[in-house]
Structure formats: structure tokens, C-alpha cells
Design an enzyme around this catalytic site. Structure first.
Site, PDB file in Angstrom:
ATOM      1  N   GLY A 100       0.998  -1.296  -0.023  1.00  0.00           N
ATOM      2  CA  GLY A 100       0.183   0.109  -0.061  1.00  0.00           C
ATOM      3  C   GLY A 100       0.935   1.398   0.108  1.00  0.00           C
ATOM      4  O   GLY A 100       0.371   2.190  -0.863  1.00  0.00           O
ATOM      5  N   GLU A 151      -0.300   6.169  -0.824  1.00  0.00           N
ATOM      6  CA  GLU A 151      -0.681   6.810   0.580  1.00  0.00           C
ATOM      7  C   GLU A 151       0.298   8.085   0.822  1.00  0.00           C
ATOM      8  O   GLU A 151       0.438   8.355   1.948  1.00  0.00           O
ATOM      9  CB  GLU A 151      -0.452   5.713   1.491  1.00  0.00           C
ATOM     10  N   HIS A 203      11.276  -4.075   6.934  1.00  0.00           N
ATOM     11  CA  HIS A 203      12.040  -3.500   8.127  1.00  0.00           C
ATOM     12  C   HIS A 203      13.400  -3.546   8.285  1.00  0.00           C
ATOM     13  O   HIS A 203      13.863  -3.277   9.463  1.00  0.00           O
ATOM     14  CB  HIS A 203      10.992  -4.032   9.589  1.00  0.00           C
TER      15      HIS A 203
END
EC number: 2.1.1.14
Length: 763
Positions: free
Chosen positions: A441, A493, A703
Site C-alpha cells: 500500500g 498513500e 523492516h
């Protein structure tokens, strides 16, 4: 006299000072010594903030994670980081995130990237810890330098220190065996190292050590219960006093065990286990201290101090100096200081308490217990007025929302047809290749995005200018994805500050802090919105942005939403009604957004439920009730659409194997789920469970700054295809890409798309 203490303090800093220091070091912009100095300055400030307590915690500060700190204290490092030279803190960061600072990698290939340690949720919180890795050959060797250094700092500054460590049984329970060995078999090797650590603390004049054993609030087998007896009989021979700390739940069947262990004190979470206080008093030997967590360390509402005193005063009279009081758990899970908030809605602000205010409440309770309520009469009156005003506020209860809630029926959660019928219709409409590629996203939140957002919030940029800036960033994301060759695109986003806060800002019933940051992991912080009242959606929240993105491309564009359970679990939630009621309210609001996206022509809609598992009760016997309303909330949100509309959901960084049936029960057409950092461990669930719909097991650990190779991605997907039919597999990262840089994202996604093409060619 009642003793006051704290189990832990937020380490990130009121203004996220640790975050910025860490990221500056990792980028090679500042030296290691500066990072260490900033850490020391934060510790000094936080101890000063707690100076009105009788005992302050030491060792609760971590540069990344307290579980990883404990691993290093125990000399327990993954084999892949053995032999690295340089500062031990660089090795620490290699385990945490796959590599350390840019300058630390100048050593060459010997000190480059490694596989980062697996990361998962700390019990039922949104905090992530680095999972200890065990094998039959695991050895431990004490390294107390970090803890002793912090102890020395606190002592030099005049504070009465209480070192905080993770207990041996919880430490083993939190870790994972990387072979078929039994973790408990390591206890005899582990206990001597703990004994050494306690002896070292005794040599430095420590009186009390807080030993955190939160797995005592979970269901334990007879073997794990016996491990507690074995462990604390061995550690009882030391010269320091042990405060065994439990939190996050009730002891239940472990209550007799906890009370009889040979320790000098027991901490009970009296927020979650208030009903157990009398039983603990009855069973705890009369020479033991009882610490009660009387202030909620997990939420931000003011404590009803008079109500607490009503039940606590008889306890104090009965126990005398044996009674300690504290927050229920570490204050790691709440923001630092409400006094920093100048823009927060004044009425809502009057109902709240952050970490410093919670310690103030603790001091008021102690004063009332030690000197009588008259000593704090004025303060109690102010507190009582705030509690009463919140209960009576018309902003909290909305009759229209309650009426809508009463009309919920099972039909709201049902798709028109089963997945097998929907899949064919979606395939015809979307025309995707085998192993379709997508992302989760978000794309990088660049400095340009943050600058435009700040200018807009400060009034330096008007709405039209802000919209144009965000559309430019959306177009960049779309063009990059088209160039990469992704199959299902996202808008990136750019306009979203956070996946929960963004939606909360547009829903009635929410308020927002300016500096209410809470650590999620490492340098990553979130600012949970404050759910104070009934929830409704005044207008569409995402439709215009998604429509604009779709207008730029002929490829399918995903509408991106956060699901009701995740919005709930990642908010500070009102405590005056069941969480399930608030979740159903959120489900109805997000359902309206889903239907508006579909009306706008969006045929792929992703509803993220990253926090679904996080909300599970800590005891399996209580899971089903939660899963029933959580899954139903998702289904209410998602299932009003036509068969042709493909519904995705996403989950990450939790243990999903044991709730896979409930995940299937959500009936999403496609689920994307984290698997790369845990080495596709999730796939073990499919040995005994035939997952019916499509799934994208994440192949890119976002991450970590490490870039996955094409070969590694192919290997992971082939491993997935051994359990899941290839025709139902998607290829995607583990999570959103907002925290990464474009120079990392582009090569990683290039490799991901190339891997998908290689898989198609060999099919």
C-alpha cells in the site's frame, strides 16, 4: 508507609529524541559516541521525571528493544553475527535490523548485512520485540556491562535504583527453537548466568531487582509451571531481593504458583486482575511485599482516584509497609507528557493522563494512603470533576450510531457468493498473470511529502497547493510501479500520516494529540488517535485520491483502507463500553467507504487487519469470543460488495498459525501476510489446513535495509508452492514501504518482479 515505584518508562523521548538520534547514526550522519551521549541524556531526564518515586527503574532503556538487550546481557547472539568486529552496539543493530550504521559497514564484506532477527508482538501490545533464537547447542555467557553502566549512572545522579530484567522462564518462552529441540532443556544452562547477573548486582549494592515474568498470565503446562519452581529455587540463593512482576492479565490457575515462589515481592496488575487481589493477599506469605499496579499503564484515561482509594485503603491498612503501588505495567505503551499538548481538544484533554501525569496520580494515591485523603482533598476534587464531566459529555454518546448498531444482522457479513464463484468473475475482470505482483500500500514518505504536510498544517500551504503536491507524489508512485512492471498498483498513500491516524482524523468520535508518540519498534513510533466517543463517518475519506490514481493507469488500482479491528487495536480506546461495541461502530463506518470505492469503479480493495491477532486475549480459552466479534467486524466492513470486486486484507509481524481458521473465516479473496523475516514459518499452518482463497506470503522484509535477491524470492515462493497451489499465490512485500527509501525500494521490487517472471516462465 506505602512504597511507590515504576516498572518502566517510555524510552523514545517526549519529542522522539531517540528516534532521530538512531536514524542519524544509521545514516552515517553522526558518530556512535553522539548516539551514546544522547541515550545517556534521555536516561538522566527520565530518571529525573521519576524522582518523586521511592524506586526508579534502571535497565528499562534500550536503543532498540528490551528483549534484545536481555539477549546481549545473556551473551546469547545468533551465530550469523559471531565474529564481527567494531563496537558491540553495531552488532546489536545487525541483529535488530540486518545491519548497523552506514559508516560501520566500511569494514567491508565481513561486517555487511545479515538476516535480521525475527520480530513479533510483545504479548497483546503493538510493541514489537526481537525474538531470541535457540537450538540444542545454545550457550549463554554473562555480559552485564550495559546494566551495570546504567546502574552506575543512576547512582551517580542520586537515584535509588531498581534494576529491571526479563525473567528466565519468560525469556525462554519468548524465544523460538530453530531446530527440533526443547527450549526448556536450556533452563539448566541459563540459570547459572542469571545467578551470576544477580550476584554482580549485589556486589554493586543493589537491594531490589524487578524480574519481569509476564507469561505467568498465560496458560502454562505443568512443565512450564515446574520451570518456575526450578528457576526461582535456584535464584533464591542470591543476596538481592527479587520483585517478580506480572502484568497484562490475571494469574488465574497460576496464582498459587506465583504466591509460593521464593521471591521477596510480587507485582500484580490490579487493572486487569483486580478481582485477584484478595486471593493474592491471602496466599502470599506475610513476609513478602505485594506491589499492586493501580494506574493503567496501557491507556491514557485519567484514573478515578477516589474509586481506587475506596478499595485500596483497606488493603493498605491490612498490609502496611508490605504494600507497594505502581502503574500496572511499564509506561512504554503510553506517550510521555500531556503538558506538551497545546492543540488537543480542551475537553478531551481534561480526561487524559500520559506517563508523567500517571506518575503524578500515583503520588497522589500514595499521599492519600500515607497521610489521609484530606492531604490531597483539592486534587481529588479536580479529578472527580473530570471523571464526572467525561461520563456526562454529550460528545461521547451518539443516538444515531447506537440505532445503526442495533440494526446489524448476520446478512451484513455475507458475500453474495462463495469464493469459488467470485474468483472466476474477478479473473475475467482483472486479467492478471500467474504469480501476480503487488505491494502492500504505502511507498516512501519522502522529505518532500513531510515538508508539504507540515506547511499545510501550519497554514503556509493552502488546500489546493497541498492537493497538487500529493497528486504529484501519487503520480510518481504510479509511474514507478508501471516502470517496474507490477500487476496491481497502489496509489502510495502520500496523503496519509499514519494508517490509523489518517482515518481517525476523518471519523467523528476521535481526538488527536500532537506529541502522543508511542514506540512500536526500534526508531518506529506511532501516534495512536484517541477514540473517546461513538464513531461515524461524515464523508468519504479516500475515494478522490484513489480515483485520481486510477485515472493515471490502465492497470488495476487498489483502494487502500485500514480495517476496523486494526483501527481499534491501534487507538487509545474508550474504556466505558466493551471494545466489541466500538469495533462494530468502526466496521459500519469503514463499510460505507468500501461501498463508495466500489461505486467509484475501484475493483480491488485492500482492508488491512495487521493487528487482528494482536487483540487476542492472552489465554486461549478466551480467544473464541474475541475472534467471533473481530472476524464479524471485518466481514461487515468487506462483504457488501459485488462478486467482481476483489477484497484483499493484510497482516504482519504476529503469530498467525494458531488462528489460521479464523483468518480463512474472514473470507477475503486475497490475504497478504508477513513470512520473510520468520523464514516462511507461517506455511507450517498449511500442513494441516487447506486455506481456501488466494494468499501472498511476503518475500521482502521491509523492516530491514537489506535488499532481497531475485534468487531468494524465487526460493521463498517455491517453498510456499509446496503447501499452497501456485495458481492461488501472489508475490508481494511483507508490509508497506513508507519507512524505506526509494533507493532501497526500487532494486528490491525490481528483483521481486523479476522473480515472479522467472516463476511464470518455469511454470
Amino acid at each position: 508507609m506505602v512504597t511507590t515505584h515504576n516498572l518502566g518508562f517510555p524510552r523514545i523521548g517526549a519529542m522522539r529524541e531517540l528516534k532521530f538520534a538512531l536514524e542519524s547514526y544509521w545514516k552515517g550522519e553522526s558518530p556512535l559516541e553522539e548516539l551514546k551521549l544522547r541515550g545517556a541524556a534521555l536516561r538522566r531526564r527520565h530518571w529525573q521525571d521519576q524522582s518523586n518515586l521511592d524506586l526508579v527503574p534502571v535497565g528499562d532503556f534500550a536503543f532498540y528493544d528490551q528483549v534484545l538487550d536481555m539477549s546481549f546481557t545473556l551473551g546469547h547472539l545468533p551465530e550469523r553475527v559471531h565474529g564481527f568486529h567494531g563496537d558491540s552496539l553495531d552488532n546489536y543493530f545487525r541483529v535488530a535490523r540486518g545491519r548497523s550504521a552506514k559508516n560501520a559497514e566500511d569494514h567491508g564484506a565481513c561486517c555487511g548485512g545479515v538476516a535480521a532477527g525475527e520480530m513479533t508482538k510483545w504479548f497483546d501490545t503493538n510493541y514489537h520485540y526481537i525474538v531470541p533464537e535457540f537450538s540444542a547447542n545454545t550457550e549463554f555467557k554473562l555480559d552485564p556491562a550495559r546494566l551495570l553502566e546504567q546502574l552506575g549512572e543512576a547512582r551517580a545522579q542520586g537515584f535509588k535504583a531498581k534494576p529491571v530484567i526479563i525473567g528466565p522462564v519468560t525469556y525462554l518462552a519468548l524465544g523460538k527453537a530453530k531446530d527440533d529441540s526443547d527450549k526448556l532443556a536450556l533452563l539448566p544452562r541459563l540459570l547459572p548466568v542469571y545467578a551470576e547477573l544477580l550476584a554482580a548486582l549485589a556486589e554493586h549494592g543493589v537491594e531490589w531487582v524487578q524480574v519481569d515474568e509476564p507469561i505467568l498470565v498465560t496458560e502454562l503446562s505443568a512443565e512450564w509451571q515446574q520451570a518456575y519452581v526450578t528457576a526461582y529455587q535456584a535464584l533464591a540463593r542470591g543476596r538481592v531481593k527479587l520483585l517478580l512482576a506480572t502484568y497484562f492479565g490475571q494469574l488465574l490457575d497460576n496464582l498459587p504458583l506465583a504466591c509460593k515462589l521464593p521471591v521477596q515481592g510480587l507485582h500484580l496488575d490490579a487493572i486487569n486482575a483486580r478481582a485477584e487481589v484478595d486471593a493474592v493477599i491471602e496466599q502470599l506469605p506475610q513476609d513478602r511485599v505485594l506491589s499492586l499496579g493501580v494506574i493503567n499503564g496501557r491507556n491514557i484515561w485519567k484514573t478515578d482516584l477516589s474509586s481506587v482509594l475506596d478499595w485500596l485503603e483497606p488493603v493498605a491498612k491490612q498490609l502496611g509497609e508490605r504494600l507497594w503501588i505502581a502503574p500496572s505495567c511499564s509506561l512504554l505503551h503510553v506517550p510521555v507528557d500531556l503538558d506538551s499538548e497545546r492543540k488537543l481538544d480542551a475537553e478531551v484533554r481534561s480526561w487524559l493522563a500520559f506517563a508523567l501525569q500517571k506518575l503524578g496520580e500515583l503520588k497522589l494515591l500514595a499521599t492519600a494512603l500515607n497521610r489521609g485523603r484530606d492531604a490531597v482533598k483539592a486534587e481529588l476534587a479536580v479529578n472527580a470533576a473530570a471523571i464526572a464531566e467525561r461520563r456526562a459529555s454529550p460528545r461521547v454518546n451518539n443516538p444515531a450510531v447506537k440505532a445503526a448498531l442495533a440494526k446489524i444482522s448476520p446478512a451484513l457479513g455475507q458475500r453474495k457468493n462463495a469464493y469459488t464463484a467470485r474468483a472466476g468473475k474477478q479473473a475475467l475482470l482483472l486479467n492478471l498473470p500467474a504469480y501476480p505482483t503487488t505491494t502492500i500500500g504505502s511507498f516512501p514518505q519522502t522529505s518532500e511529502i513531510r515538508h508539504a504536510r507540515n506547511r499545510f498544517k501550519n497554514g503556509a500551504l493552502d488546500e489546493a497547493g497541498y492537493k497538487a503536491a500529493m497528486q504529484a507524489e501519487i503520480e510518481r508512485s504510479v509511474r514507478e510501479q508501471e516502470s517496474l512492471g507490477l500487476d496491481v498498483l497502489v496509489h502510495g498513500e502520500a496523503e496519509r500520516n499514519d494508517m490509523v491516524e489518517y482515518f481517525g482524523e476523518q471519523l467523528d468520535g476521535y481526538a488527536f494529540s500532537q506529541f502522543g508518540w508511542v514506540q512500536s519498534y526500534g526508531s518506529r513510533c506511532v501516534k495512536p488517535p484517541i477514540l473517546f466517543g461513538d464513531i461515524s463517518r461524515p464523508k468519504a475519506m479516500t475515494v478522490d485520491w484513489i480515483k485520481y490514481a486510477q485515472s493515471l493507469t490502465s492497470k488495476p488500482m487498489k483502494g487502500m483502507l485500514t480495517g476496523p479491528v486494526t483501527i481499534l487495536n491501534w487507538s487509545f480506546v474508550r474504556d466505558d463500553q466493551p471494545r466489541s461495541v466500538s469495533c462494530y461502530q468502526l466496521a459500519l463506518a469503514i463499510r460505507e467507504e468500501v461501498l463508495d470505492l466500489e461505486k467509484a469503479g475501484v475493483r480491488v480493495i485492500q482492508i488491512d487487519e495487521a493487528a487482528l491477532r494482536e487483540g487476542l486475549p492472552l489465554r486461549k480459552s478466551e480467544w473464541q469470543e474475541y475472534l467471533d466479534w473481530a472476524v464479524q467486524s471485518f466481514r461487515i466492513t468487506a462483504n457488501g460488495v459485488e462478486d467482481e470486486t476483489q477484497i484483499h486484507t493484510h497482516m504482519c509481524y504476529s503469530e498467525f498459525n494458531d488462528i489460521i481458521a479464523s483468518i480463512a473465516g474472514m473470507d477475503a479473496d486475497v490475504i497478504t501476510i508477513e513470512t520473510s523475516r520468520s523464514d516462511m514459518e507461517l506455511l507450517d499452518a498449511f500442513d494441516n489446513f487447506n486455506y481456501p482463497n488466494e494468499i501472498g506470503p511476503g518475500v521482502y522484509d521491509i523492516h530491514s535495509p537489506n535488499i532481497p535477491t531475485q534468487e531468494h524470492i524465487v526460493q521463498l515462493i517455491k517453498k510456499a508452492a509446496e503447501r499452497i497451489p501456485a495458481r492461488r499465490l501472489w508475490v508481494n512485500p511483507d508490509c508497506g514501504l513508507k519507512t524505506r527509501q526509494w533507493e532501497e525500494v526500487i532494486p528490491a521490487l525490481t528483483n521481486m518482479v523479476a522473480a515472479a517472471r522467472m516463476l511464470r516462465a518455469s511454470a
